[in-house]
Each structure stands twice: as structure tokens, then as C-alpha cells.
Scaffold this active site. Structure first.
Site, PDB file in Angstrom:
ATOM      1  N   LYS A  15      31.577  20.554  53.978  1.00 49.96           N
ATOM      2  CA  LYS A  15      31.662  19.936  52.948  1.00 49.96           C
ATOM      3  C   LYS A  15      31.518  20.854  51.713  1.00 49.96           C
ATOM      4  O   LYS A  15      30.730  21.842  51.923  1.00 49.96           O
ATOM      5  CB  LYS A  15      30.756  18.775  52.904  1.00 49.96           C
ATOM      6  N   ASP A  38      36.890  14.316  47.091  1.00 56.00           N
ATOM      7  CA  ASP A  38      35.869  13.307  47.315  1.00 56.00           C
ATOM      8  C   ASP A  38      35.679  12.889  46.001  1.00 56.00           C
ATOM      9  O   ASP A  38      36.488  12.913  45.116  1.00 56.00           O
ATOM     10  CB  ASP A  38      34.619  14.236  48.009  1.00 56.00           C
TER      11      ASP A  38
HETATM   12  P1  NDP Z   1      36.102   8.729  43.237  1.00 55.25           P
HETATM   13  O1  NDP Z   1      35.423   9.774  42.228  1.00 55.25           O
HETATM   14  O2  NDP Z   1      37.365   8.465  43.009  1.00 55.25           O
HETATM   15  O3  NDP Z   1      35.311   7.244  42.773  1.00 55.25           O
HETATM   16  C1  NDP Z   1      33.837   7.216  42.719  1.00 55.25           C
HETATM   17  C2  NDP Z   1      33.198   5.656  42.488  1.00 55.25           C
HETATM   18  O4  NDP Z   1      32.001   5.610  42.786  1.00 55.25           O
HETATM   19  C3  NDP Z   1      33.488   5.534  41.053  1.00 55.25           C
HETATM   20  O5  NDP Z   1      33.857   4.179  40.753  1.00 55.25           O
HETATM   21  C4  NDP Z   1      32.193   5.861  40.637  1.00 55.25           C
HETATM   22  O6  NDP Z   1      31.720   5.277  39.250  1.00 55.25           O
HETATM   23  C5  NDP Z   1      31.483   5.348  41.767  1.00 55.25           C
HETATM   24  N1  NDP Z   1      29.979   6.167  41.621  1.00 55.25           N
HETATM   25  C6  NDP Z   1      29.833   7.477  41.946  1.00 55.25           C
HETATM   26  N2  NDP Z   1      28.603   7.800  42.000  1.00 55.25           N
HETATM   27  C7  NDP Z   1      27.930   6.702  41.923  1.00 55.25           C
HETATM   28  C8  NDP Z   1      26.469   6.481  41.581  1.00 55.25           C
HETATM   29  N3  NDP Z   1      25.644   7.491  41.733  1.00 55.25           N
HETATM   30  N4  NDP Z   1      26.139   5.151  41.512  1.00 55.25           N
HETATM   31  C9  NDP Z   1      27.130   4.128  41.341  1.00 55.25           C
HETATM   32  N5  NDP Z   1      28.454   4.424  41.506  1.00 55.25           N
HETATM   33  C10 NDP Z   1      28.731   5.586  41.488  1.00 55.25           C
HETATM   34  O7  NDP Z   1      35.442   9.046  44.681  1.00 55.25           O
HETATM   35  P2  NDP Z   1      36.096   8.418  45.994  1.00 55.25           P
HETATM   36  O8  NDP Z   1      36.468   6.833  46.148  1.00 55.25           O
HETATM   37  O9  NDP Z   1      36.997   9.550  46.535  1.00 55.25           O
HETATM   38  O10 NDP Z   1      34.659   8.554  46.860  1.00 55.25           O
HETATM   39  C11 NDP Z   1      33.962   7.059  47.125  1.00 55.25           C
HETATM   40  C12 NDP Z   1      33.004   7.532  48.380  1.00 55.25           C
HETATM   41  O11 NDP Z   1      33.946   7.471  49.397  1.00 55.25           O
HETATM   42  C13 NDP Z   1      32.152   8.745  48.421  1.00 55.25           C
HETATM   43  O12 NDP Z   1      31.197   8.231  49.012  1.00 55.25           O
HETATM   44  C14 NDP Z   1      33.078   9.532  49.117  1.00 55.25           C
HETATM   45  O13 NDP Z   1      32.242  10.607  50.006  1.00 55.25           O
HETATM   46  C15 NDP Z   1      33.521   8.640  50.103  1.00 55.25           C
HETATM   47  N6  NDP Z   1      34.788   9.025  50.890  1.00 55.25           N
HETATM   48  C16 NDP Z   1      35.903   9.456  50.057  1.00 55.25           C
HETATM   49  C17 NDP Z   1      36.959   9.957  50.826  1.00 55.25           C
HETATM   50  C18 NDP Z   1      38.256  10.111  50.346  1.00 55.25           C
HETATM   51  O14 NDP Z   1      39.290  10.276  50.840  1.00 55.25           O
HETATM   52  N7  NDP Z   1      38.238  10.291  48.998  1.00 55.25           N
HETATM   53  C19 NDP Z   1      36.922   9.887  52.512  1.00 55.25           C
HETATM   54  C20 NDP Z   1      35.641   9.385  52.835  1.00 55.25           C
HETATM   55  C21 NDP Z   1      34.825   9.122  52.235  1.00 55.25           C
HETATM   56  P3  NDP Z   1      31.378   6.290  38.012  1.00 55.25           P
HETATM   57  O15 NDP Z   1      32.999   6.561  37.616  1.00 55.25           O
HETATM   58  O16 NDP Z   1      30.714   5.670  37.045  1.00 55.25           O
HETATM   59  O17 NDP Z   1      31.072   7.410  38.427  1.00 55.25           O
END
Ligand code: NDP
Length: 446
Positions: A127, A167
Site C-alpha cells: 500500500k 484508493d
Molecule cells: P474516494 O476518495 O473515492 O471516496 C472516499 C469517500 O469516503 C468520500 O466520500 C470521503 O468524503 C469519505 N471519507 C474519506 N475520509 C473520511 C473520513 N475521515 N471520515 C468520513 N468520511 C471520509 O475513495 P474510495 O471510494 O476509493 O475508498 C473508500 C474506502 O474503500 C477506503 O477505505 C478504501 O481504502 C476502500 N477501498 C477502495 C478500493 C477501490 O478500489 N477504490 C478497493 C478496496 C477498498 P470526503 O470527500 O469528505 O473526504
């Protein structure tokens, strides 16, 4: 935990990695569920597999200087933690978020080992990321940052060595800038990143894969208990890549999704969310989720993202970030009659929350199994790059669905074999671990 070796190992991890609570949380959860395996296989201790497992093969930490639009210099920190390459080249996403530090990348890299193993594909765990915040930055600032980040990272990765992906904060725009810079530095076109655009080697379904895979996994959990998404109310947190495509698939499978959130608050639309609008707001305009109610005034917006768990639902899919769902929130979900919770985000549920779901008979799909569809489809992208060919959407989606079904079966069977039927947390950890441990044993001390 009763096994003295494992208790001591947790203490060692604590001492060696001070002030990294997320890493410790991930290690403790995994080691605890591996206890019955270790009791039957003391050779994993004797041959040093357990001690090696909790120590990254390599930690790369570097400076990322970049210029903003006013010509001011900023310096961020970049990380790549190459945790374990026993079963294949390192693979795992890059996260750009101000909360990123070594402990976050370490916990994510550690989890990635088992997740990648569970997919059945030949990929090791890693990562990376940076404490850079893409929010509020111009496209040119993001481009300059990504190019600087890749200038250093390019020395440590390669299509057969380490293949990063996206991510939090790293989507198709960032991958494009980084891939372009890598190609320029190396003077070669290789599949060094996944999540690429379709015009330059990306795979169909990669964008949708984590969210779709999460719902395929949830569907399997429900099916095993004679249930389905049909007619169920679904609460989803986050509004990024994973959340949006989890919602799309949940609706296709017959569910009604009523929420989305971001780090400021959440929206509740009792009629079912307008997904086209959310895609427009988040993917195109990069706006906050509260803008939803300006178009749909009949929906509600509430400040505070944790409130999303007080919305009554049958299925909850946390898709934002680590530790976003705590014991109190879990109690609210249980009191409101939730039947299934599956993790789209990495480690979104605290240990208290998991305990609450499991002791109340809620079906619980842990992240490393439930959200493995993203990395699995990344590995499919690597295969397509290697053979210089593209599979159709339908072909790739069918492979994803098969992989998620297989992950469910493997996790459920491992849990049963070690006397913890229905405990998919333990099952996923055990099934993921055994393949990696077997390869590590074959190598001797390396
Ligand atoms: P994005 O950046 O596309 O979206 C992240 C979302 O989570 C946003 O809505 C963001 O809101 C919110 N968020 C981030 N940090 C926080 C926080 N501290 N508190 C509350 N909300 C928060 O990321 P992804 O959708 O790609 O990833 C989301 C999760 O899925 C992560 O845990 C990631 O590790 C996991 N994941 C992703 C994969 C992928 O293929 N993309 C694969 C496997 C797991 P805001 O805009 O306000 O920050």
C-alpha cells in the site's frame, strides 16, 4: 488470545511500531483469529512465518516537493510499504489524504496481504500514498504533485515488481497523471498501474469493481441464509468510488439505497437516492454531498457523518474510511433491525462494532473478503495488459462475480473447518493466511 507466542508477538509489534494504533488493531484482529491454526501448525512459529508476517519486506518513505499555482513550494511525504511478495508482485492502492502517515499505510498494506491471497490470484500485499490533500486543488496542482510523487516512486515499482492502484483521493485523474509520468521516465509502456483509463490499457469494470464486488459478496452471505437484496433498504456511507458503485449494484439487485455521506455529513432520501445526480456531483463537479438537497429538497441533509448509522435499514455498507462505524453506531443499527453489514471500506468497523454485530446474529462481511473485488479486477487488468488484449464488460463482470462467490465459499469453509462457523472475519483471515504461509514455508528463511 491464549497462545503465549502470539501474545508476545503482539507486544513486539506494539514496541516496534509505537503510535500506530490502526496497524496494531489490524494485527491483533488477524493474529487472534489465526490462533486455532497456529495451535494445529506450530511449524508456522518455528519457521519464523508469524514473525516475518508482521514485518514489512520494505518501507519506502520520500519527500514530494511540488509547486502550487502561485509558484509557492509545498513539501509532502510519500510512502510505499511493500509488505509481502510471497505469492506474487506487490499490489495495493495509493491513498492521498491529509490523515496519511506510516501507520495507516502499514495497516492497509498488512490487510492487503490476506485480501490479495483470498482472490486466488498471484498478487502480494502493499500500500502507499501521501498526506497530500487533492481537495480544493486545481487540476494543474494535482498534476504537478502526481508527477513529483511518481518521479520518486518510479524507482521502486514495475509491472513485475509492484503495481499500485487507486484508493481514497486517487481516481482516474491521478492515475492518468502518474502513469504518464512513469511512461515518460521509463521510456516504455507497461502495465505498472491499474485503474487506468480505457484508452491506455485500463480494464472495463475496474471503476465499478469494488462496489459491485461488495454487493456480490453480500448477496452470497444473504443467499446462504435464504435471503436476498430484493425489497431491502440499504444504508451506504461515503460517496466516492466504492460507495457509488455499491449503490448502483444494490439497486440492480433489487435494494433501495437511501443514504450517502462524506466527512461533513449525510443525506437521507427516503424515496431512494438519485444515483445519476450523485455521479454528476461527485465524479464530474467534485462537489460536497450536501448539494444533493438543492436538487432534491424533499431529501434531508444532516451534519456529522456518523449519524448515517441511525437511519433504519436492513443492510448497511460502510464505504468511507477506517473506524467510521463504532460500537454505539453498531448498537443503533442492531436496534433498528439490520440483518447484514458488509465492509466496502478498509477496517470501517471498530472491534466493538464487530463484536456487537456478531453477538447479535447480524451477517458480517469483513473488508478483506467483501471489498476484494477491486484488487481482483486490478489483477484482471494486469492479465489483459500482459496479453495485450481487452475482455468485454460482460466477461470481466462475470469473472468478478465468480471470484466474489469463491471468496465467500473459501471464507465460510475455513471458518467452519476451524470450528467458527459463520464467523467470516476468522474465515477470511485463515483462508488468506494459509496460502501465503505455505509459500513462505517453501522459501525457507528469506
Ligand atoms: P474516494 O476518495 O473515492 O471516496 C472516499 C469517500 O469516503 C468520500 O466520500 C470521503 O468524503 C469519505 N471519507 C474519506 N475520509 C473520511 C473520513 N475521515 N471520515 C468520513 N468520511 C471520509 O475513495 P474510495 O471510494 O476509493 O475508498 C473508500 C474506502 O474503500 C477506503 O477505505 C478504501 O481504502 C476502500 N477501498 C477502495 C478500493 C477501490 O478500489 N477504490 C478497493 C478496496 C477498498 P470526503 O470527500 O469528505 O473526504
Amino acid at each position: 488470545m491464549k497462545n503465549q507466542y502470539l501474545i508476545d508477538l503482539v507486544e513486539t509489534v506494539k514496541k516496534r511500531n509505537p503510535n500506530e494504533p490502526e496497524f496494531l488493531q489490524a494485527v491483533e484482529e488477524v493474529l487472534e483469529s489465526l490462533e486455532p491454526v497456529i495451535d494445529q501448525h506450530p511449524e508456522f512459529i518455528e519457521k519464523g512465518v508469524m514473525a516475518s508476517l508482521v514485518e514489512p519486506e520494505r518501507i519506502i518513505k520520500f519527500r514530494v516537493p511540488w509547486l502550487d499555482d502561485n509558484g509557492k513550494v509545498h513539501v509532502n511525504r510519500g510512502f510505499r510499504i511493500q509488505f509481502n511478495s510471497a505469492i506474487g508482485p506487490y499490489k495495493g492502492g495509493l491513498r492521498f489524504h491529509p490523515s496519511v502517515y506510516e501507520g495507516i499505510i502499514k495497516f492497509l498494506g498488512f490487510e492487503q496481504i490476506f485480501k490479495n491471497s483470498l482472490t486466488g490470484l498471484p498478487i502480494g500485499g502493499a500500500k502507499g500514498g501521501s498526506d497530500f490533500d487533492p481537495k480544493g486543488k486545481s487540476d494543474l496542482e494535482v498534476m504537478r504533485f502526481c508527477q513529483s510523487f511518481m518521479t520518486e516512486l518510479s524507482k521502486h515499482i514495475g509491472a513485475d515488481t509492484d503495481i499500485p492502484a487507486g484508493d481514497i483521493g486517487v481516481g482516474s485523474r491521478e492515475i492518468g497523471y502518474m502513469f504518464g509520468q512513469y511512461k515518460r521516465i521509463q521510456n516504455g509502456f507497461s502495465g505498472v498501474l491499474t485503474g487506468k483509463g480505457l484508452s491506455y490499457g485500463g480494464s472495463l469494470v475496474r471503476k465499478e469493481a469494488t462496489g459491485y464486488g461488495l454487493c456480490y459478496f453480500t448477496e452470497e452471505m444473504l443467499k446462504a441464509k435464504g435471503n436476498s437484496f430484493e425489497g431491502k433498504t440499504v444504508v451506504i456511507s461515503g460517496s466516492g468510488n466504492v460507495a457509488i458503485y455499491a449503490a448502483e449494484k444494490a439497486v440492480q439487485l433489487g435494494g433501495k439505497v437511501v443514504t450517502f455521506s462524506d466527512s461533513n455529513g449525510y443525506i437521507y432520501d427516503k424515496n431512494g437516492v438519485d444515483l445519476d445526480l450523485v455521479k454528476q456531483l461527485k465524479e464530474v463537479e467534485r462537489k460536497r454531498i450536501k448539494e444533493y438537497v438543492t436538487v432534491h429538497p424533499e431529501a434531508e441533509y444532516h451534519e456529522g457523518c456518523a449519524g448515517v448509522w441511525s437511519v433504519k435499514c436492513d443492510i448497511a455498507l460502510p464505504c468511507a474510511t477506517q473506524n467510521e462505524l463504532d460500537g454505539e453506531s453498531a448498537k443503533k443499527l442492531v436496534a433498528n433491525g439490520v440483518i447484514a453489514v458488509a465492509e466496502g471500506a478498509n477496517m470501517p468497523s471498530t472491534p466493538d462494532a464487530i463484536e456487537c454485530f456478531q453477538s447479535n446474529g447480524v451477517l458480517f462481511g469483513p473488508a478483506k473478503a467483501a471489498n476484494a473485488g477491486g484488487v481482483a479486477t486490478s489483477a484482471l487488468e494486469m492479465s489483459q495488459n500482459s496479453i495485450r488484449y481487452s475482455w468485454t464488460f460482460e466477461e470481466t463482470d462475470a469473472k468478478l462475480r465468480e471470484i466474489m462467490k469463491d471468496i465467500y465459499i473459501k471464507s465460510a469453509e475455513a471458518a467452519k473447518e476451524y470450528g467458527m462457523e459463520d464467523n467470516l472475519v476468522a474465515g477470511a483471515n485463515i483462508a488468506g493466511f494459509l496460502k501465503v504461509a505455505d509459500a513462505m514455508m517453501a522459501y525457507g528463511v528469506v
